[in-house]
Motif scaffolding. Structure first.
Motif, PDB file in Angstrom:
ATOM      1  N   LEU A 104     -41.189  98.545  32.805  1.00 51.08           N
ATOM      2  CA  LEU A 104     -42.133  97.723  33.565  1.00 51.08           C
ATOM      3  C   LEU A 104     -41.597  96.303  33.673  1.00 51.08           C
ATOM      4  CD1 LEU A 104     -45.618  98.748  32.110  1.00 51.08           C
ATOM      5  CD2 LEU A 104     -44.744  99.236  34.395  1.00 51.08           C
ATOM      6  N   ASN A 105     -41.672  95.739  34.847  1.00 52.86           N
ATOM      7  CA  ASN A 105     -41.185  94.389  35.081  1.00 52.86           C
ATOM      8  C   ASN A 105     -42.370  93.425  35.082  1.00 52.86           C
ATOM      9  OD1 ASN A 105     -39.476  92.289  35.649  1.00 52.86           O
ATOM     10  ND2 ASN A 105     -39.414  92.691  37.847  1.00 52.86           N
ATOM     11  N   VAL A 106     -42.905  93.177  33.875  1.00 46.97           N
ATOM     12  CA  VAL A 106     -44.058  92.287  33.733  1.00 46.97           C
ATOM     13  C   VAL A 106     -43.844  91.367  32.537  1.00 46.97           C
ATOM     14  CG1 VAL A 106     -45.727  93.849  34.812  1.00 46.97           C
ATOM     15  CG2 VAL A 106     -45.327  94.007  32.382  1.00 46.97           C
ATOM     16  N   ALA A 107     -44.505  90.225  32.576  1.00 47.05           N
ATOM     17  CA  ALA A 107     -44.395  89.242  31.495  1.00 47.05           C
ATOM     18  C   ALA A 107     -45.202  89.700  30.272  1.00 47.05           C
ATOM     19  CB  ALA A 107     -44.917  87.897  31.977  1.00 47.05           C
ATOM     20  N   GLY A 108     -44.904  89.080  29.143  1.00 52.78           N
ATOM     21  CA  GLY A 108     -45.551  89.454  27.881  1.00 52.78           C
ATOM     22  C   GLY A 108     -47.065  89.358  27.918  1.00 52.78           C
TER      23      GLY A 108
ATOM     24  N   ASP B 298     -55.557 101.542  14.415  1.00 49.30           N
ATOM     25  CA  ASP B 298     -56.700 102.455  14.487  1.00 49.30           C
ATOM     26  C   ASP B 298     -57.062 102.853  15.923  1.00 49.30           C
ATOM     27  OD1 ASP B 298     -57.538  99.869  15.001  1.00 49.30           O
ATOM     28  OD2 ASP B 298     -59.490 100.116  14.065  1.00 49.30           O
ATOM     29  N   ILE B 299     -56.327 102.348  16.920  1.00 52.68           N
ATOM     30  CA  ILE B 299     -56.548 102.764  18.308  1.00 52.68           C
ATOM     31  C   ILE B 299     -55.766 104.052  18.540  1.00 52.68           C
ATOM     32  CG2 ILE B 299     -56.187 102.184  20.751  1.00 52.68           C
ATOM     33  CD1 ILE B 299     -58.328 100.469  19.446  1.00 52.68           C
ATOM     34  N   PRO B 300     -56.447 105.138  18.876  1.00 47.22           N
ATOM     35  CA  PRO B 300     -55.719 106.396  19.094  1.00 47.22           C
ATOM     36  C   PRO B 300     -54.920 106.360  20.402  1.00 47.22           C
ATOM     37  CG  PRO B 300     -58.045 106.689  19.567  1.00 47.22           C
ATOM     38  CD  PRO B 300     -57.887 105.293  19.037  1.00 47.22           C
ATOM     39  N   THR B 301     -53.695 106.833  20.320  1.00 49.24           N
ATOM     40  CA  THR B 301     -52.848 106.960  21.504  1.00 49.24           C
ATOM     41  C   THR B 301     -52.333 108.388  21.570  1.00 49.24           C
ATOM     42  OG1 THR B 301     -50.859 106.259  20.320  1.00 49.24           O
ATOM     43  CG2 THR B 301     -52.108 104.539  21.435  1.00 49.24           C
ATOM     44  N   GLN B 302     -51.915 108.793  22.757  1.00 50.11           N
ATOM     45  CA  GLN B 302     -51.420 110.153  22.922  1.00 50.11           C
ATOM     46  C   GLN B 302     -50.336 110.168  23.995  1.00 50.11           C
ATOM     47  OE1 GLN B 302     -54.472 113.109  23.565  1.00 50.11           O
ATOM     48  NE2 GLN B 302     -53.069 114.428  24.666  1.00 50.11           N
ATOM     49  N   ASP B 303     -49.180 110.684  23.631  1.00 51.50           N
ATOM     50  CA  ASP B 303     -48.080 110.944  24.568  1.00 51.50           C
ATOM     51  C   ASP B 303     -47.667 109.725  25.388  1.00 51.50           C
ATOM     52  OD1 ASP B 303     -48.108 113.612  23.719  1.00 51.50           O
ATOM     53  OD2 ASP B 303     -49.558 114.173  25.256  1.00 51.50           O
ATOM     54  N   LEU B 304     -47.603 108.552  24.762  1.00 55.82           N
ATOM     55  CA  LEU B 304     -47.135 107.382  25.488  1.00 55.82           C
ATOM     56  C   LEU B 304     -45.620 107.451  25.625  1.00 55.82           C
ATOM     57  CD1 LEU B 304     -49.300 104.506  23.981  1.00 55.82           C
ATOM     58  CD2 LEU B 304     -49.689 105.856  26.039  1.00 55.82           C
ATOM     59  N   ASN B 305     -45.119 107.205  26.811  1.00 50.60           N
ATOM     60  CA  ASN B 305     -43.696 107.255  27.117  1.00 50.60           C
ATOM     61  C   ASN B 305     -43.159 105.824  27.054  1.00 50.60           C
ATOM     62  OD1 ASN B 305     -41.162 107.379  28.300  1.00 50.60           O
ATOM     63  ND2 ASN B 305     -41.777 108.890  29.824  1.00 50.60           N
ATOM     64  N   PHE B 306     -42.696 105.405  25.882  1.00 47.48           N
ATOM     65  CA  PHE B 306     -42.266 104.028  25.679  1.00 47.48           C
ATOM     66  C   PHE B 306     -41.005 103.702  26.463  1.00 47.48           C
ATOM     67  CE2 PHE B 306     -44.996 104.787  21.970  1.00 47.48           C
ATOM     68  CZ  PHE B 306     -45.897 103.757  22.176  1.00 47.48           C
ATOM     69  N   ALA B 307     -40.150 104.668  26.721  1.00 49.56           N
ATOM     70  CA  ALA B 307     -38.958 104.428  27.546  1.00 49.56           C
ATOM     71  C   ALA B 307     -39.379 104.046  28.962  1.00 49.56           C
ATOM     72  CB  ALA B 307     -38.059 105.656  27.558  1.00 49.56           C
ATOM     73  N   LYS B 308     -40.374 104.718  29.482  1.00 45.72           N
ATOM     74  CA  LYS B 308     -40.876 104.421  30.826  1.00 45.72           C
ATOM     75  C   LYS B 308     -41.601 103.074  30.826  1.00 45.72           C
ATOM     76  CE  LYS B 308     -43.326 106.609  34.626  1.00 45.72           C
ATOM     77  NZ  LYS B 308     -43.997 107.828  35.087  1.00 45.72           N
ATOM     78  N   LEU B 309     -42.383 102.823  29.806  1.00 48.05           N
ATOM     79  CA  LEU B 309     -43.119 101.563  29.717  1.00 48.05           C
ATOM     80  C   LEU B 309     -42.169 100.374  29.604  1.00 48.05           C
ATOM     81  CD1 LEU B 309     -46.003 102.657  27.335  1.00 48.05           C
ATOM     82  CD2 LEU B 309     -46.158 102.187  29.792  1.00 48.05           C
ATOM     83  N   ALA B 310     -41.042 100.567  28.948  1.00 45.66           N
ATOM     84  CA  ALA B 310     -40.064  99.485  28.775  1.00 45.66           C
ATOM     85  C   ALA B 310     -39.469  99.052  30.112  1.00 45.66           C
ATOM     86  CB  ALA B 310     -38.961  99.927  27.827  1.00 45.66           C
TER      87      ALA B 310
END
Length: 59
Positions: A22-26, A8-20
């Motif tokens: 990211l060099n961060v822990a879970g 139910d959280i609205p999202t818009q135009d998230l670029n999951f390839a770019k987010l993937a």
């Protein structure tokens, strides 16, 4: 990161390839997603890349 947002959280135009790339822990990913949702809510907007960028910089 999509799994960290409830349906139910609205999202818009998230670029999951770019987010993937990211060099961060879970745990940090969860914090970023949560903070991005709060930032977006403050602006009355769906979660967008600009909110994730702000949350990532503060993490």
């Amino acid at each position: 990161m999509a799994a960290h947002f409830p349906q139910d959280i609205p999202t818009q135009d998230l670029n999951f390839a770019k987010l993937a790339r990211l060099n961060v822990a879970g745990g940090n990913i969860r914090n970023i997603a949560l903070n991005a949702a709060f930032i977006a809510a403050d602006f009355g907007e769906p979660v967008m890349m600009k909110h994730i960028k702000i949350a990532t910089q503060s993490e």
